[in-house]
Every structure is written in structure tokens, then in C-alpha cells.
Design a protein around this motif. Structure first.
Motif, PDB file in Angstrom:
ATOM      1  N   ASP A 172       0.858  -1.188   0.000  1.00 50.70           N
ATOM      2  CA  ASP A 172       0.000   0.000   0.000  1.00 50.70           C
ATOM      3  C   ASP A 172       0.891   1.234   0.000  1.00 50.70           C
ATOM      4  O   ASP A 172       1.756   1.382   0.861  1.00 50.70           O
ATOM      5  CB  ASP A 172      -0.891  -0.023   1.247  1.00 50.70           C
ATOM      6  CG  ASP A 172      -1.906   1.108   1.262  1.00 50.70           C
ATOM      7  OD1 ASP A 172      -1.761   2.058   0.461  1.00 50.70           O
ATOM      8  OD2 ASP A 172      -2.834   1.047   2.085  1.00 50.70           O
ATOM      9  N   HIS A 187       0.303   4.074   0.889  1.00 52.91           N
ATOM     10  CA  HIS A 187       0.018   5.004   1.987  1.00 52.91           C
ATOM     11  C   HIS A 187       1.220   5.123   2.926  1.00 52.91           C
ATOM     12  O   HIS A 187       1.503   6.219   3.435  1.00 52.91           O
ATOM     13  CB  HIS A 187      -1.208   4.529   2.767  1.00 52.91           C
ATOM     14  CG  HIS A 187      -1.587   5.417   3.909  1.00 52.91           C
ATOM     15  ND1 HIS A 187      -2.219   6.641   3.729  1.00 52.91           N
ATOM     16  CD2 HIS A 187      -1.406   5.280   5.259  1.00 52.91           C
ATOM     17  CE1 HIS A 187      -2.418   7.203   4.906  1.00 52.91           C
ATOM     18  NE2 HIS A 187      -1.928   6.410   5.845  1.00 52.91           N
ATOM     19  N   GLU A 189       3.881   7.394   1.352  1.00 50.48           N
ATOM     20  CA  GLU A 189       3.339   8.739   1.210  1.00 50.48           C
ATOM     21  C   GLU A 189       3.341   9.469   2.548  1.00 50.48           C
ATOM     22  O   GLU A 189       3.773  10.630   2.628  1.00 50.48           O
ATOM     23  CB  GLU A 189       1.930   8.672   0.625  1.00 50.48           C
ATOM     24  CG  GLU A 189       1.896   8.241  -0.834  1.00 50.48           C
ATOM     25  CD  GLU A 189       0.516   7.855  -1.316  1.00 50.48           C
ATOM     26  OE1 GLU A 189       0.403   7.440  -2.484  1.00 50.48           O
ATOM     27  OE2 GLU A 189      -0.461   7.932  -0.523  1.00 50.48           O
ATOM     28  N   GLN A 190       2.900   8.792   3.599  1.00 48.84           N
ATOM     29  CA  GLN A 190       2.864   9.444   4.908  1.00 48.84           C
ATOM     30  C   GLN A 190       4.268   9.662   5.465  1.00 48.84           C
ATOM     31  O   GLN A 190       4.528  10.649   6.168  1.00 48.84           O
ATOM     32  CB  GLN A 190       2.015   8.619   5.876  1.00 48.84           C
ATOM     33  CG  GLN A 190       0.531   8.644   5.537  1.00 48.84           C
ATOM     34  CD  GLN A 190       0.009  10.066   5.343  1.00 48.84           C
ATOM     35  OE1 GLN A 190       0.084  10.898   6.250  1.00 48.84           O
ATOM     36  NE2 GLN A 190      -0.507  10.351   4.154  1.00 48.84           N
TER      37      GLN A 190
END
Length: 232
Positions: free
Chosen positions: A58, A60, A63-64
Motif C-alpha cells: 500500500d 500510503h 506517502e505518509q
């Protein structure tokens, strides 16, 4: 004078981040005079951390991770920021809006430079995620430019040399010859220039080595950053 403090997310890898620091200072001094040096804030991340987050199924997680590093720059007082790696720009559409700082994209700046050159077909070298991804291709397509990448076997070779040698600040004549051979294959496919789409590649291959025009993305990125930093 320098009106804006430059923020860098670097360390992916450290060899090219060092080149960013040198180029930004040299370019700024050329613009505003030898009594100056560049105001730069650097968040240098551990390459292993970047790879670990980027390898998660993922996106995410990575990105975070990048959002957090960008927010650190913002808290330190950066007025705008750069991601000092071409491949990391595949995450930029999701990351940049969450940071809240102006962003200088190496992809967009390179596409503009290729367009200004008059080339309408260029080769692209970089890590597999750059060559096989769409973020460079799409930016170039918007400028009416076709992108040619090496075949799958050559992409593997390039990727391995980047990660096993270039990001470790290892540069050999043998690897240079391999890159030059791949560039020659692209030339035979009709490209009018080659994008060095990994910020370590310009440390190995220089314009003097090749007859085709080379687009040094590190240099292009730094020029755009300095122009933005001194603008009113």
C-alpha cells in the motif's frame, strides 16, 4: 538576494544530495555574488527507511513517511521544497498537497527543458520505477514529446548499477561503458536526447561522454530552485 530558504528532502541517496548542495551554492553565488552562500534546510532520510516504506504493498506508508519529512522542513522554516530523487516523484501527487509548501518538481522542470530544446523524442534512464512508471511519460506527453526507455534487460542492469554502485558513491569505467552502450541503443531508435532521470546518473555520465544532448535532471532541478529562491 536570496528571498526564500530552500528545503531539501535528500538522502535517497546521499551522493546526489551532496551534489545538490554544491550546485545550489555555486548557482546562487553566480546569480548574486561571491560574498554569499545558499540558505538551505536539509532533511536527509535514511535510504533504507525510504526503501522499506516504498516496498509496502500500500503506497500510503511511503506517502505518509514523505509527508512527515516535508512537514519537518516546513517547521524548520523552509519556504519551498524539493525531493532530491527522480523516482520519489511518483509519490508527489499524493504527498505535496499535504505539506503546504510550494514544490519544485524535477519532472515538470525537466519536461520544460526538453520542450525548450526542440526535441520531440527522448530516451529516459533511471530506476525501474522511473523508466517503467508513467509520471515522466505523462509530463513529456503534455509537451508533445515521446519517451523511449531501454528494454527490460537493460532496465534491470541500470537499476542494479544505480542501487549497488551509484547511490554508494561508487563510479567505475565498466559501468560507464554499460550506460554508454545503452544510450547508443536509444540513439539508434531515433531519440534526440537522453534524460538522466536519476540524480546519481550525472555523477557517472557527463555530456563530454556522449554526442547526444543529455538532460541532467539534478542540474535542471537546482537551476529552477535557485531561480525561485531569488525571485521577488
Amino acid at each position: 538576494m536570496q528571498n526564500k530558504t530552500i528545503g531539501l528532502i535528500g538522502g535517497i541517496g546521499w551522493a546526489s544530495t551532496l551534489e545538490y548542495y554544491r550546485l545550489l551554492n555555486e548557482m546562487l553565488v553566480a546569480r548574486i555574488g561571491p560574498a554569499h552562500s545558499a540558505r538551505i534546510l536539509l532533511v536527509s532520510i535514511d535510504q533504507a527507511d525510504f526503501v522499506a516504506h516504498a516496498s509496502q504493498p500500500d503506497s500510503h506508508a511511503i506517502e505518509q513517511f514523505l509527508v512527515g519529512e516535508g512537514q519537518r522542513l516546513q517547521g524548520m522554516g523552509a519556504d519551498f521544497f524539493l525531493l532530491c530523487a527522480n523516482g520519489a516523484h511518483r509519490f508527489a501527487p499524493a504527498v505535496v498537497p499535504q505539506i503546504g509548501l510550494p514544490f519544485i518538481s524535477i519532472v515538470e522542470e525537466t519536461a520544460k527543458r526538453v520542450q525548450q530544446s526542440g526535441a520531440h523524442k527522448v530516451g529516459l534512464l533511471g530506476v525501474k520505477q522511473t523508466m517503467g512508471g508513467r509520471f515522466y511519460h505523462q509530463a513529456l506527453e503534455k509537451c508533445g514529446i515521446a519517451t523511449v526507455t531501454p528494454d527490460a534487460a537493460d532496465q534491470e542492469i541500470i537499476h542494479d548499477i544505480i542501487y549497488k554502485e551509484l547511490v554508494q558513491n561508487i563510479f567505475t569505467d565498466a559501468s560507464r561503458e554499460i550506460f554508454l552502450g545503452i544510450i547508443e541503443k536509444l540513439r539508434l531508435q531515433g531519440v534526440q536526447g537522453v534524460i538522466l532521470g536519476c540524480t546519481e546518473i550525472p555523477l557517472l555520465i557527463r555530456q563530454v561522454d556522449v554526442d547526444l544532448p543529455l538532460f541532467n535532471t539534478t542540474e535542471i532541478h537546482c537551476e529552477a530552485a535557485v531561480s525561485f529562491a531569488v525571485a521577488d
